[in-house]
Design a protein around this motif. Structure first.
Motif, PDB file in Angstrom:
ATOM      1  N   ALA A   1       0.830  -1.208   0.000  1.00 39.48           N
ATOM      2  CA  ALA A   1       0.000   0.000   0.000  1.00 39.48           C
ATOM      3  C   ALA A   1       0.860   1.252   0.000  1.00 39.48           C
ATOM      4  N   VAL A   2       2.043   1.161   0.567  1.00 43.42           N
ATOM      5  CA  VAL A   2       2.967   2.297   0.574  1.00 43.42           C
ATOM      6  C   VAL A   2       3.323   2.694  -0.855  1.00 43.42           C
ATOM      7  N   ILE A   3       3.731   1.722  -1.668  1.00 44.02           N
ATOM      8  CA  ILE A   3       4.127   2.004  -3.045  1.00 44.02           C
ATOM      9  C   ILE A   3       2.917   2.416  -3.885  1.00 44.02           C
ATOM     10  N   ILE A   4       1.809   1.696  -3.725  1.00 43.75           N
ATOM     11  CA  ILE A   4       0.594   2.024  -4.477  1.00 43.75           C
ATOM     12  C   ILE A   4       0.111   3.431  -4.118  1.00 43.75           C
ATOM     13  N   GLY A   5       0.119   3.755  -2.823  1.00 39.83           N
ATOM     14  CA  GLY A   5      -0.328   5.075  -2.380  1.00 39.83           C
ATOM     15  C   GLY A   5       0.522   6.182  -2.960  1.00 39.83           C
ATOM     16  N   PHE A   6       1.833   5.991  -2.942  1.00 41.65           N
ATOM     17  CA  PHE A   6       2.726   7.013  -3.497  1.00 41.65           C
ATOM     18  C   PHE A   6       2.462   7.223  -4.984  1.00 41.65           C
ATOM     19  N   LEU A   7       2.400   6.138  -5.747  1.00 39.93           N
ATOM     20  CA  LEU A   7       2.253   6.247  -7.198  1.00 39.93           C
ATOM     21  C   LEU A   7       0.941   6.918  -7.586  1.00 39.93           C
ATOM     22  N   PHE A   8      -0.158   6.532  -6.947  1.00 38.60           N
ATOM     23  CA  PHE A   8      -1.448   7.093  -7.336  1.00 38.60           C
ATOM     24  C   PHE A   8      -1.663   8.494  -6.781  1.00 38.60           C
ATOM     25  N   SER A   9      -1.049   8.820  -5.667  1.00 44.56           N
ATOM     26  CA  SER A   9      -1.079  10.205  -5.199  1.00 44.56           C
ATOM     27  C   SER A   9      -0.327  11.092  -6.179  1.00 44.56           C
ATOM     28  N   PHE A  10       0.810  10.601  -6.668  1.00 39.44           N
ATOM     29  CA  PHE A  10       1.607  11.363  -7.630  1.00 39.44           C
ATOM     30  C   PHE A  10       0.850  11.537  -8.947  1.00 39.44           C
ATOM     31  N   ILE A  11       0.155  10.477  -9.376  1.00 40.92           N
ATOM     32  CA  ILE A  11      -0.653  10.575 -10.601  1.00 40.92           C
ATOM     33  C   ILE A  11      -1.728  11.648 -10.445  1.00 40.92           C
ATOM     34  N   ALA A  12      -2.366  11.683  -9.280  1.00 40.93           N
ATOM     35  CA  ALA A  12      -3.368  12.715  -9.030  1.00 40.93           C
ATOM     36  C   ALA A  12      -2.735  14.101  -9.052  1.00 40.93           C
ATOM     37  N   GLY A  13      -1.486  14.195  -8.573  1.00 38.52           N
ATOM     38  CA  GLY A  13      -0.783  15.467  -8.629  1.00 38.52           C
ATOM     39  C   GLY A  13      -0.539  15.926 -10.052  1.00 38.52           C
ATOM     40  N   LEU A  14      -0.178  14.978 -10.934  1.00 38.62           N
ATOM     41  CA  LEU A  14       0.025  15.306 -12.348  1.00 38.62           C
ATOM     42  C   LEU A  14      -1.285  15.738 -13.002  1.00 38.62           C
ATOM     43  N   MET A  15      -2.375  15.052 -12.667  1.00 37.97           N
ATOM     44  CA  MET A  15      -3.682  15.430 -13.199  1.00 37.97           C
ATOM     45  C   MET A  15      -4.085  16.820 -12.730  1.00 37.97           C
ATOM     46  N   SER A  16      -3.715  17.139 -11.498  1.00 37.43           N
ATOM     47  CA  SER A  16      -4.061  18.447 -10.949  1.00 37.43           C
ATOM     48  C   SER A  16      -3.382  19.580 -11.702  1.00 37.43           C
TER      49      SER A  16
ATOM     50  N   VAL B   1      -2.015   3.411   2.923  1.00 35.37           N
ATOM     51  CA  VAL B   1      -2.145   2.473   4.042  1.00 35.37           C
ATOM     52  C   VAL B   1      -3.493   2.649   4.730  1.00 35.37           C
ATOM     53  N   PHE B   2      -3.894   3.903   4.979  1.00 34.78           N
ATOM     54  CA  PHE B   2      -5.186   4.156   5.625  1.00 34.78           C
ATOM     55  C   PHE B   2      -6.336   3.709   4.721  1.00 34.78           C
ATOM     56  N   GLY B   3      -6.238   4.009   3.419  1.00 36.13           N
ATOM     57  CA  GLY B   3      -7.295   3.596   2.505  1.00 36.13           C
ATOM     58  C   GLY B   3      -7.402   2.086   2.402  1.00 36.13           C
ATOM     59  N   ASN B   4      -6.264   1.404   2.415  1.00 35.70           N
ATOM     60  CA  ASN B   4      -6.259  -0.052   2.360  1.00 35.70           C
ATOM     61  C   ASN B   4      -6.895  -0.654   3.603  1.00 35.70           C
ATOM     62  N   ALA B   5      -6.683  -0.026   4.748  1.00 38.76           N
ATOM     63  CA  ALA B   5      -7.217  -0.553   6.005  1.00 38.76           C
ATOM     64  C   ALA B   5      -8.740  -0.594   6.006  1.00 38.76           C
ATOM     65  N   THR B   6      -9.369   0.348   5.316  1.00 38.31           N
ATOM     66  CA  THR B   6     -10.834   0.409   5.309  1.00 38.31           C
ATOM     67  C   THR B   6     -11.449  -0.068   4.005  1.00 38.31           C
ATOM     68  N   GLY B   7     -10.669  -0.061   2.910  1.00 40.35           N
ATOM     69  CA  GLY B   7     -11.258  -0.397   1.611  1.00 40.35           C
ATOM     70  C   GLY B   7     -10.393  -1.217   0.705  1.00 40.35           C
ATOM     71  N   GLY B   8      -9.380  -1.888   1.235  1.00 42.08           N
ATOM     72  CA  GLY B   8      -8.555  -2.762   0.418  1.00 42.08           C
ATOM     73  C   GLY B   8      -7.881  -2.036  -0.731  1.00 42.08           C
ATOM     74  N   ARG B   9      -7.733  -2.739  -1.857  1.00 40.76           N
ATOM     75  CA  ARG B   9      -7.001  -2.186  -2.991  1.00 40.76           C
ATOM     76  C   ARG B   9      -7.687  -0.942  -3.555  1.00 40.76           C
ATOM     77  N   ARG B  10      -9.019  -0.998  -3.679  1.00 39.54           N
ATOM     78  CA  ARG B  10      -9.728   0.174  -4.199  1.00 39.54           C
ATOM     79  C   ARG B  10      -9.566   1.355  -3.251  1.00 39.54           C
ATOM     80  N   GLY B  11      -9.626   1.083  -1.966  1.00 36.15           N
ATOM     81  CA  GLY B  11      -9.443   2.153  -0.983  1.00 36.15           C
ATOM     82  C   GLY B  11      -8.064   2.761  -1.061  1.00 36.15           C
ATOM     83  N   ALA B  12      -7.038   1.907  -1.262  1.00 35.72           N
ATOM     84  CA  ALA B  12      -5.668   2.408  -1.358  1.00 35.72           C
ATOM     85  C   ALA B  12      -5.494   3.287  -2.590  1.00 35.72           C
ATOM     86  N   VAL B  13      -6.039   2.851  -3.724  1.00 32.63           N
ATOM     87  CA  VAL B  13      -5.873   3.595  -4.976  1.00 32.63           C
ATOM     88  C   VAL B  13      -6.661   4.903  -4.951  1.00 32.63           C
ATOM     89  N   ILE B  14      -7.969   4.816  -4.706  1.00 34.11           N
ATOM     90  CA  ILE B  14      -8.819   6.013  -4.762  1.00 34.11           C
ATOM     91  C   ILE B  14      -8.535   6.932  -3.573  1.00 34.11           C
TER      92      ILE B  14
END
Length: 453
Positions: A314-329, A357-370
């Motif tokens: 979740a650490v790696i997934i969270g970083f990558l998708f947060s960064f993608i959202a930053g690029l979209m922004s 990590v927090f998103g994964n704890a409550t919503g698994g893979r979808r929670g981690a990504v979104i």
């Protein structure tokens, strides 16, 4: 003699904090060697911090020049360390005093309230103290009243932020041994709530197998270097060799120049973090010793990487998708007439990973990504909204990166435009923060009750 003490001694942040470290070490009856070592390391931490700031400011200046030439927009890279280090030159004393007395307020609140959290992420304490001090100073507060108001705000945030996150932190760790003390908490709460909303039946990220080749992302110095070099290469290619070699590099090949500037930025971050670690490695343990005696059953509120081992993928997934959202922004911000916020690795790595990590704890893979993407948008739009507030203070061109800085800074920065009375100012600020965090706390408690049910 009075001028010497007030201006050159107490007016120098490095010496001032060093004096507090000295007092704390003596109060704990440390031996002479430990007292001398701790005091000198505290002072050296501030000196190293300033040196690293100069390196980062130089690299950011080159990046801004290339970015403006390439895209005809003003791009800003949020960096907490850089803006705080620059602000220390004018607001160092205010920062030091609010930081130290904010820690006292945190301890008092932990003693008197059910929220037994001692915020130990010292660099974030210093960053928030700096921002609060700068904004309150522009609002006309000075002297004792400035320190009192700033310390109450900071101390309240230091105890309420971990408390708000704790139900989710327990879900991650499976225990109540420690809390998360990090001023990206609103992004983490949003990520956890988004995960709970959309992640039903989604499997955990920890059931995925991530290639070992991506493990380098966990080494901050390497990942910062790589990301910044790539960013510099992209911007340099867009700006063109003619502009760079004639205006910036003094004839040096534009790709070599971009490569070295990317590493220069990373080196500046490394220097600053080293200074912060040295500074806080002495003063925080000294203060913690006092807090432990004063607040029985206190829980340490630690930096966000404390939860990384509980969900490595979740650490790696969270970083990558947060960064993608930053690029979209970057594409979305101009539509709202806001300055472009260039996604920096430091905020997106740490807060994005934690949000994953927090998103994964409550919503698994979808929670981690979104959830991580929600965090990415938050730390792109909030810094853009905060930038005009800091711009009036002479810091335009850089801004704070994490969610809580944006929320607190925007509220304080706008309130000072309307409130003149110091007494009314104190009441409104304090009540406003209590209401904001009370709403968040109520939301979290409702979530916790549903989990238990």
């Amino acid at each position: 003699m009075i001028d010497l003490i007030m201006n050159d001694v107490l007016g120098t942040p490095a010496i001032l904090v060093g004096l507090f470290a000295l007092i704390g070490l003596i109060a704990q009856r440390k031996n002479v060697a430990e007292v001398v070592s701790g005091t000198l390391k505290t002072i050296m931490g501030f000196v190293i911090l300033d040196a690293g700031a100069n390196v980062i400011v130089l690299a950011l200046g080159q990046f801004s020049s290339m970015f403006n030439e390439a895209f005809s927009v003003d791009g800003v890279i949020p960096n907490n360390e850089a803006i705080v280090a620059v602000a220390q030159q004018s607001f160092g004393t205010e920062t030091a005093m609010i930081m130290l007395f904010g820690m006292v307020v945190n301890t008092i609140l932990a003693r008197l309230t059910p929220y037994k959290y001692i915020f130990l992420t010292g660099h974030h304490t210093m960053f928030m103290a700096c921002m609060i001090g700068v904004i309150l100073t522009t609002g006309g507060l000075t002297g004792v009243i400035l320190i009192v108001v700033g310390s109450i705000i900071l101390g309240s945030l230091m105890v309420l932020s971990p408390a708000m996150l704790q139900p989710f932190t327990r879900k991650i760790t499976g225990s109540d041994d420690f809390a998360i003390g990090h001023f990206g908490s609103m992004g983490y709460v949003v990520s956890a709530l988004v995960g709970k909303l959309i992640g039903k039946n989604s499997k955990s990220t920890e059931e995925l197998k991530v290639p070992k080749s991506l493990g380098f992302l966990r080494d901050t110095s390497v990942s910062v270097s790589l990301t910044m070099v790539i960013l510099f290469f992209i911007v340099a290619a867009c700006a063109g060799p003619t502009f760079i070699e004639s205006e910036l590099s003094n004839g040096q090949n534009f790709l070599v120049f971009a490569f070295l500037q990317g590493l220069t930025f990373a080196a500046g971050v490394y220097i600053i973090l080293a200074g912060v670690r040295m500074l806080l490695g002495e003063i925080v343990p000294a203060f913690k010793g006092v807090a432990d005696k004063f607040v029985p059953n206190a829980k340490p509120a630690l930096d966000c990487p404390a939860i990384f081992p509980f969900a490595g993928n979740a650490v790696i997934i969270g970083f990558l998708f947060s960064f993608i959202a930053g690029l979209m922004s970057m594409l979305l911000l101009p539509l709202f007439d806001l300055k472009v916020i260039v996604p920096g690795l430091v905020p997106h790595f740490f807060t994005g990973a934690a949000a994953g990590v927090f998103g994964n704890a409550t919503g698994g893979r979808r929670g981690a990504v979104i959830g991580a993407m929600a965090n990415g948008f938050i730390i792109s739009f909030l810094p853009a909204l905060l930038l005009p507030v800091l711009g009036t203070l002479g810091f335009e061109g850089t801004t704070f990166g994490d969610a809580d800085f944006g929320i607190v800074g925007i509220i304080l920065g706008n309130l000072i435009q309307f409130i003149q009375s110091n007494l009314l100012f104190i009441i409104v600020i304090f009540v406003g923060l209590v209401v904001i965090y009370a709403v968040g706390w109520k939301t979290v408690k409702n979530v916790e009750k549903k989990d238990v049910a």
